[in-house]
Scaffold this active site. Sequence first.
Site, PDB file in Angstrom:
ATOM      1  N   GLY A  13      99.728 -29.293 -94.321  1.00 35.91           N
ATOM      2  CA  GLY A  13      98.647 -28.424 -94.779  1.00 35.91           C
ATOM      3  C   GLY A  13      98.459 -27.190 -93.910  1.00 35.91           C
ATOM      4  N   TYR A 147      81.046 -33.971 -94.055  1.00 38.53           N
ATOM      5  CA  TYR A 147      81.988 -32.894 -93.723  1.00 38.53           C
ATOM      6  C   TYR A 147      81.241 -31.614 -93.323  1.00 38.53           C
ATOM      7  CZ  TYR A 147      86.181 -29.956 -94.505  1.00 38.53           C
ATOM      8  OH  TYR A 147      87.248 -29.082 -94.379  1.00 38.53           O
TER       9      TYR A 147
END
Length: 240
Positions: A13, A147
Amino acid sequence: MNRTALVTGGTRGIGEAISTALKGAGYNVVANYAGNDEAAEEFKNRTGIPVYKFDVSDFDSCKESVSRIESEHGRVEVLVNNAGITRDATLHKMAFENWNDVVQTNLSSCFNMCRAVIEGMRETGFGRIVNIGSINGQAGQYGQVNYAAAKSGIHGFTKALGQEGAAKGITVNAIAPGYIATDMVRAVPEKVLEKIVARIPVGRLGEASEIARGVVFLASDNAGFITGSTLSINGGQHMY
Ligand code: CAA
């Protein structure tokens, strides 16, 4: 001698793009990963970048691994805290583990890794720390109290450590990516993602390389007067 740069979550990623961009800029790059041995092996063979498997949420394992990396590759002068996970759910459905795993992996990891390299950086009088935050730490996001809290914490952490490092030649900055075309974002349900992309003024997801170029800049000597700042790279989705 080339500077040694350590990238957490550096084999896939955004992290993969950061590792390869730093290597392209002449750094001696080392990439950490946590779980995906197959992807890490493929990455190592393709890029020639050495990989180290350890869990960034584990304080002792970060300490031991950094010490091993430094004995094999020299002192870490550039640290990129990129490793991160999502466990999205609305609060009323979120298990404690999904809160805790995200906070430990995304935020406590910054403490664990910085703690392991900071004394060396202070001794040499040089360091570059780049923490990968998120647009969702700046703006919040439905389904991401874990998050958003962890990423928001990264932004505070960055400003505090930036103040401590300034007089020692250590800069500490954050990048807040928007929605980037990676497996993490592709895991968002298609209908939800379509709505999110519709709100990005540039009209598309970002590329991992667009985050990596920001990291290379913040790690460079040219960025010596920038510390405690957050660079938002999000296609205009949130102007902070
Ligand atoms: N704002 C307001 N309401 C919303 C909403 C939003 N952003 N998203 C969903 N809702 C509403 C839905 O419309 C739905 O309402 P109705 O029941 O009235 O139709 C209700 O909330 C429930 O939605 P879901 O059916 O999607 O509920 P779920 O429990 O199945 O899933 C979820 C909830 C897990 C949060 C899911 O919506 C989701 O995955 N959302 C995406 C979260 C996200 O953006 N994650 C980012 C991952 S990438 C990343 O984090 C990288 C980065 O740094 C940018």
